[in-house]
Design a protein around this motif. Structure first.
Motif, PDB file in Angstrom:
ATOM      1  N   VAL A   1       0.862  -1.184   0.000  1.00  0.00           N
ATOM      2  CA  VAL A   1       0.000   0.000   0.000  1.00  0.00           C
ATOM      3  C   VAL A   1       0.896   1.230   0.000  1.00  0.00           C
ATOM      4  N   GLU A   2       0.558   2.185  -0.838  1.00  0.00           N
ATOM      5  CA  GLU A   2       1.311   3.436  -0.894  1.00  0.00           C
ATOM      6  C   GLU A   2       0.349   4.614  -0.875  1.00  0.00           C
ATOM      7  N   SER A   3       0.802   5.722  -0.304  1.00  0.00           N
ATOM      8  CA  SER A   3      -0.007   6.939  -0.291  1.00  0.00           C
ATOM      9  C   SER A   3       0.924   8.135  -0.203  1.00  0.00           C
ATOM     10  N   GLU A   4       0.353   9.293  -0.420  1.00  0.00           N
ATOM     11  CA  GLU A   4       1.096  10.539  -0.330  1.00  0.00           C
ATOM     12  C   GLU A   4       0.454  11.388   0.753  1.00  0.00           C
ATOM     13  N   PHE A   5       1.256  11.837   1.695  1.00  0.00           N
ATOM     14  CA  PHE A   5       0.790  12.779   2.711  1.00  0.00           C
ATOM     15  C   PHE A   5       1.508  14.092   2.472  1.00  0.00           C
ATOM     16  N   GLY A   6       0.756  15.176   2.477  1.00  0.00           N
ATOM     17  CA  GLY A   6       1.320  16.493   2.192  1.00  0.00           C
ATOM     18  C   GLY A   6       1.602  17.273   3.454  1.00  0.00           C
ATOM     19  N   GLU A   7       1.056  18.471   3.495  1.00  0.00           N
ATOM     20  CA  GLU A   7       1.270  19.376   4.620  1.00  0.00           C
ATOM     21  C   GLU A   7       0.531  18.894   5.867  1.00  0.00           C
TER      22      GLU A   7
ATOM     23  N   GLY B   1      -1.958  18.256   8.585  1.00  0.00           N
ATOM     24  CA  GLY B   1      -3.410  18.323   8.601  1.00  0.00           C
ATOM     25  C   GLY B   1      -4.088  17.910   7.307  1.00  0.00           C
ATOM     26  N   GLU B   2      -3.333  17.718   6.242  1.00  0.00           N
ATOM     27  CA  GLU B   2      -3.930  17.310   4.969  1.00  0.00           C
ATOM     28  C   GLU B   2      -4.160  15.795   4.964  1.00  0.00           C
ATOM     29  N   PRO B   3      -5.295  15.355   4.423  1.00  0.00           N
ATOM     30  CA  PRO B   3      -5.525  13.905   4.324  1.00  0.00           C
ATOM     31  C   PRO B   3      -4.620  13.296   3.246  1.00  0.00           C
TER      32      PRO B   3
END
Length: 138
Positions: free
Chosen positions: A76-82, A84-86
Motif C-alpha cells: 500500500v502506498e499513499s502521499e501525505f502532504g502538509e 493536517g492534509e488527508p
C-alpha cells in the motif's frame, strides 16, 4: 464485532494493543528514539491496516470459493502532504502465488477489493468523532 485500538505512551513506556470483541493482541511498536511518541506514524499504520485487511479477506474469500492460494504480498502506498492534509494517491498492489487458474485468482482479487471492510470504510468517507477529552495532573 467490536474493534478497538489503544496506544499508551509515557516516558520509558510505549504500548499498543488491539482488540476484537474478547480477543486482545499486543503489537510490538517501539517509542521514538529522538523524542516522545511512536516510532511508527499513523500513515504507516493506515497503510498496514489496508494491507492487513486485504490479506485476511483474500484468504477468507479464497477458502469460501475453494481457491488454493499460497504466498501473498500486498503493498500500500499513499502521499501525505502538509500538516493536517488527508492522504492522497492511495493505491495498492497485490501479488498472489497460486497454482489455480490466473483468471480465477484475478477475479478473487477484484471481488476481495470490493469486500474489504477497511477499504470500504475509507471509500465511504466515514466520520471520525472525538468523543471525549480528559485532563489529569501527573
Amino acid at each position: 464485532m467490536r474493534i478497538s485500538a489503544t496506544v499508551h505512551h509515557e516516558p520509558g513506556r510505549h504500548e499498543v494493543t488491539v482488540r476484537t470483541d474478547d480477543r486482545t493482541t499486543t503489537l510490538d511498536l517501539p517509542a521514538r528514539e529522538d523524542g516522545p511518541g511512536s516510532a511508527v506514524n499513523g500513515g504507516e499504520l493506515l497503510a498496514a491496516a489496508l494491507a492487513t485487511c486485504f490479506l485476511n479477506d483474500l484468504h477468507r474469500e479464497a477458502v469460501r470459493r475453494g481457491v488454493d492460494i499460497g504466498a501473498v504480498q500486498v503493498v500500500v502506498e499513499s502521499e501525505f502532504g502538509e500538516r493536517g492534509e488527508p492522504a492522497s494517491d492511495l493505491t495498492y498492489r497485490v501479488h498472489v502465488q497460486s497454482a489455480a487458474d490466473a483468471g480465477l485468482v484475478a477475479d478473487l482479487v477484484r471481488e476481495t477489493d470490493l469486500l474489504a471492510e477497511v477499504h470500504g470504510t475509507l471509500r465511504a468517507g466515514r466520520d471520525v468523532e472525538l468523543s471525549s477529552v480528559q485532563i489529569s495532573a501527573p
